[in-house]
Design a protein around this motif. Sequence first.
Motif, PDB file in Angstrom:
ATOM      1  N   CYS A 292       8.833  11.531  11.160  1.00 39.12           N
ATOM      2  CA  CYS A 292       7.799  10.755  11.853  1.00 39.12           C
ATOM      3  C   CYS A 292       8.506   9.733  12.735  1.00 39.12           C
TER       4      CYS A 292
ATOM      5  N   GLY B 186       4.858   5.341  14.377  1.00 44.03           N
ATOM      6  CA  GLY B 186       3.722   5.088  13.505  1.00 44.03           C
ATOM      7  C   GLY B 186       2.516   5.941  13.811  1.00 44.03           C
TER       8      GLY B 186
ATOM      9  N   THR C   9       2.011   8.893  11.314  1.00 47.33           N
ATOM     10  CA  THR C   9       1.943   8.594   9.889  1.00 47.33           C
ATOM     11  C   THR C   9       0.496   8.435   9.438  1.00 47.33           C
TER      12      THR C   9
ATOM     13  N   ARG D 199       8.164   5.713   7.452  1.00 47.12           N
ATOM     14  CA  ARG D 199       8.244   5.898   8.901  1.00 47.12           C
ATOM     15  C   ARG D 199       9.658   5.613   9.384  1.00 47.12           C
TER      16      ARG D 199
ATOM     17  N   ASN E  28       1.930   2.469   5.654  1.00 46.38           N
ATOM     18  CA  ASN E  28       2.399   3.554   6.523  1.00 46.38           C
ATOM     19  C   ASN E  28       3.139   4.562   5.670  1.00 46.38           C
TER      20      ASN E  28
ATOM     21  N   CYS F  16       4.851   8.541   6.031  1.00 39.66           N
ATOM     22  CA  CYS F  16       5.104   9.740   6.814  1.00 39.66           C
ATOM     23  C   CYS F  16       4.712  10.991   6.018  1.00 39.66           C
TER      24      CYS F  16
END
Length: 256
Positions: free
Chosen positions: A147, A150, A153, A182, A247, A249
């Motif tokens: 990823c 952002g 994600t 991320r 966040n 991934c």
Amino acid sequence: MYIRMLIFLLSVSEKAEFLNSKYNHNRFSFATFGSLTSNNNILFITEQNLHSRVILNCSNFCRKDRRCIGMEVCRIKEELFRCRACCSWMITNKQQFISADNCKYLKKEEGFFRNIAVNKPVTMSSVFNPTETNHREFNAVNNVTICSGGTYTAHSNSDHRPWIRIDLRSEYDVQRVVIFNRQDRFGERLNNLLITVGNTGTENVCGYFGKAAGTADQILIYCEDGTVGRYVMATIFSNPGKLDILNICEFQVFVK
């Protein structure tokens, strides 16, 4: 060879204890010389004046805790040995060992694990910019672990204790989870992460990553015994009154 040498050093009673222990049955074998870094969260530490006794203490702990996947055995000084059982979590993309000739690491043969989270139903406490697909919750289970920003994600708003939950559609004994952070910036947003497994109305603690992650970190969390359920949830355990952004991934869930 290492196992044979160890058995030779034991007394008659210690030999019987060792041969009945999971240290022997789980086939721990020599992996490397070196000492575990802070990228591994230690489960148990014991120090003894006998090499044989310190290993037996560690193996007795590992017999009771399935998270134990390895043992670091070090000679601290002439008549003092230390054993550390590994680990409740580790950051797998960072250095695992530092050079140390006085330390050996013994690794358990673990068998095969499979990720069952791919494309499963997933929900979040909130979604940043929900009218677009770039920040949606399903990005965490699309089997993409790279990823670059952002926008790719699973991305929450600023919430108190933001969470993401995967519906496995059936009940499983969850052994471990892996979180891919991320990879561009804001890695520290992933912090104080609580992993639970359960069914409707019940939750069992898998594990807790009690620090701030780094950008691009890959966090492996080993689950405690009894983490059986249909739903797996990751929650940032925010301090009172604090807002956090979640966040992720990729969120992987492994079973045997």
